[in-house]
Design a protein around this motif. Structure first.
Motif, PDB file in Angstrom:
ATOM      1  N   HIS A  56       0.866  -1.178   0.000  1.00 41.37           N
ATOM      2  CA  HIS A  56       0.000   0.000   0.000  1.00 41.37           C
ATOM      3  C   HIS A  56       0.903   1.227   0.000  1.00 41.37           C
ATOM      4  O   HIS A  56       1.393   1.657   1.043  1.00 41.37           O
ATOM      5  N   ARG A  57       1.127   1.791  -1.151  1.00 39.71           N
ATOM      6  CA  ARG A  57       2.129   2.833  -1.341  1.00 39.71           C
ATOM      7  C   ARG A  57       1.562   4.227  -1.102  1.00 39.71           C
ATOM      8  O   ARG A  57       1.313   4.983  -2.028  1.00 39.71           O
ATOM      9  N   VAL A  58       1.405   4.537   0.176  1.00 38.33           N
ATOM     10  CA  VAL A  58       0.955   5.874   0.557  1.00 38.33           C
ATOM     11  C   VAL A  58       2.135   6.835   0.614  1.00 38.33           C
ATOM     12  O   VAL A  58       1.962   8.051   0.523  1.00 38.33           O
ATOM     13  N   VAL A  82      -0.087  -4.062  -5.792  1.00 35.67           N
ATOM     14  CA  VAL A  82       0.443  -2.739  -5.488  1.00 35.67           C
ATOM     15  C   VAL A  82      -0.730  -1.775  -5.536  1.00 35.67           C
ATOM     16  O   VAL A  82      -1.508  -1.784  -6.497  1.00 35.67           O
ATOM     17  N   VAL A  83      -0.855  -0.937  -4.495  1.00 34.33           N
ATOM     18  CA  VAL A  83      -1.935   0.041  -4.429  1.00 34.33           C
ATOM     19  C   VAL A  83      -1.320   1.431  -4.310  1.00 34.33           C
ATOM     20  O   VAL A  83      -0.473   1.668  -3.450  1.00 34.33           O
ATOM     21  N   SER A  84      -1.747   2.322  -5.199  1.00 31.69           N
ATOM     22  CA  SER A  84      -1.292   3.702  -5.119  1.00 31.69           C
ATOM     23  C   SER A  84      -2.300   4.604  -5.806  1.00 31.69           C
ATOM     24  O   SER A  84      -2.869   4.235  -6.829  1.00 31.69           O
ATOM     25  N   GLU A  85      -2.487   5.773  -5.235  1.00 30.54           N
ATOM     26  CA  GLU A  85      -3.310   6.784  -5.886  1.00 30.54           C
ATOM     27  C   GLU A  85      -2.514   7.536  -6.944  1.00 30.54           C
ATOM     28  O   GLU A  85      -3.084   8.213  -7.791  1.00 30.54           O
ATOM     29  N   ASN A  86      -1.186   7.395  -6.907  1.00 30.21           N
ATOM     30  CA  ASN A  86      -0.296   8.105  -7.817  1.00 30.21           C
ATOM     31  C   ASN A  86      -0.168   7.336  -9.135  1.00 30.21           C
ATOM     32  O   ASN A  86       0.278   6.193  -9.150  1.00 30.21           O
ATOM     33  N   GLN A 111      -5.810   1.103  -7.713  1.00 29.59           N
ATOM     34  CA  GLN A 111      -5.891   2.472  -7.211  1.00 29.59           C
ATOM     35  C   GLN A 111      -6.404   2.502  -5.773  1.00 29.59           C
ATOM     36  O   GLN A 111      -6.102   3.421  -5.030  1.00 29.59           O
ATOM     37  N   THR A 112      -7.172   1.473  -5.362  1.00 28.59           N
ATOM     38  CA  THR A 112      -7.701   1.465  -3.995  1.00 28.59           C
ATOM     39  C   THR A 112      -7.347   0.158  -3.283  1.00 28.59           C
ATOM     40  O   THR A 112      -7.207  -0.901  -3.908  1.00 28.59           O
ATOM     41  N   LEU A 113      -7.215   0.260  -1.982  1.00 27.32           N
ATOM     42  CA  LEU A 113      -6.917  -0.897  -1.148  1.00 27.32           C
ATOM     43  C   LEU A 113      -8.053  -1.917  -1.206  1.00 27.32           C
ATOM     44  O   LEU A 113      -7.811  -3.126  -1.244  1.00 27.32           O
ATOM     45  N   GLU A 114      -9.278  -1.452  -1.245  1.00 27.15           N
ATOM     46  CA  GLU A 114     -10.433  -2.356  -1.279  1.00 27.15           C
ATOM     47  C   GLU A 114     -10.397  -3.248  -2.517  1.00 27.15           C
ATOM     48  O   GLU A 114     -10.670  -4.448  -2.439  1.00 27.15           O
ATOM     49  N   GLU A 115     -10.079  -2.660  -3.671  1.00 27.65           N
ATOM     50  CA  GLU A 115      -9.983  -3.444  -4.905  1.00 27.65           C
ATOM     51  C   GLU A 115      -8.891  -4.510  -4.783  1.00 27.65           C
ATOM     52  O   GLU A 115      -9.082  -5.650  -5.204  1.00 27.65           O
TER      53      GLU A 115
END
Length: 124
Positions: A56-58, A82-86, A111-115
């Motif tokens: 979870h790449r915050v 891999v999860v990132s909004e970027n 794009q989301t952790l839930e997905e």
């Protein structure tokens, strides 16, 4: 009972069912040595049960793609997300990091952790 959160010197790991979710610290290099610590943690927690891993790449940090060679050899690590909004981070994971993981069908970017959690559940 499994711990819900584990602090490591390079970030935090959260346990969600049969999934390790890692939030790594800003500016680190996630290298083979750090990855070995995560793989050992997975072995301790899940023993021989199948599990998945979510990055979870915050925060922004560098990843040595060699970590995926080692991860691919863990028989019970069934999927990596891999999860990132970027968008740049997601594209880099999709176009570069994914190529280093032996089974590209078990490596996906979200794009989301839930997905990511829902997808990992279908793999384990």
């Amino acid at each position: 009972m499994l711990p819900k959160e584990i602090e490591l010197d390079f970030g935090s790991v959260y346990i969600h069912e049969n999934i390790l979710i890692a939030k790594l610290n800003e500016g680190i290099l996630f290298d083979v040595e750090s990855n070995q610590k995560l793989l050992e943690l997975g072995s301790q927690i899940f023993k021989d049960e199948n599990y998945g891993y979510i990055s979870h790449r915050v925060n922004s940090y560098a990843v040595d793609p060699m970590v995926y060679f080692e991860s691919a050899n863990k028989f019970n690590l069934k999927a990596i997300a891999v999860v990132s909004e970027n968008e740049i981070t997601r594209r880099n994971a999709e176009e570069v990091e994914k190529k280093f993981y032996r089974n590209s069908n078990c490596f996906k970017v979200f794009q989301t952790l839930e997905e990511a959690v829902e997808w990992i559940k279908t793999r384990i």
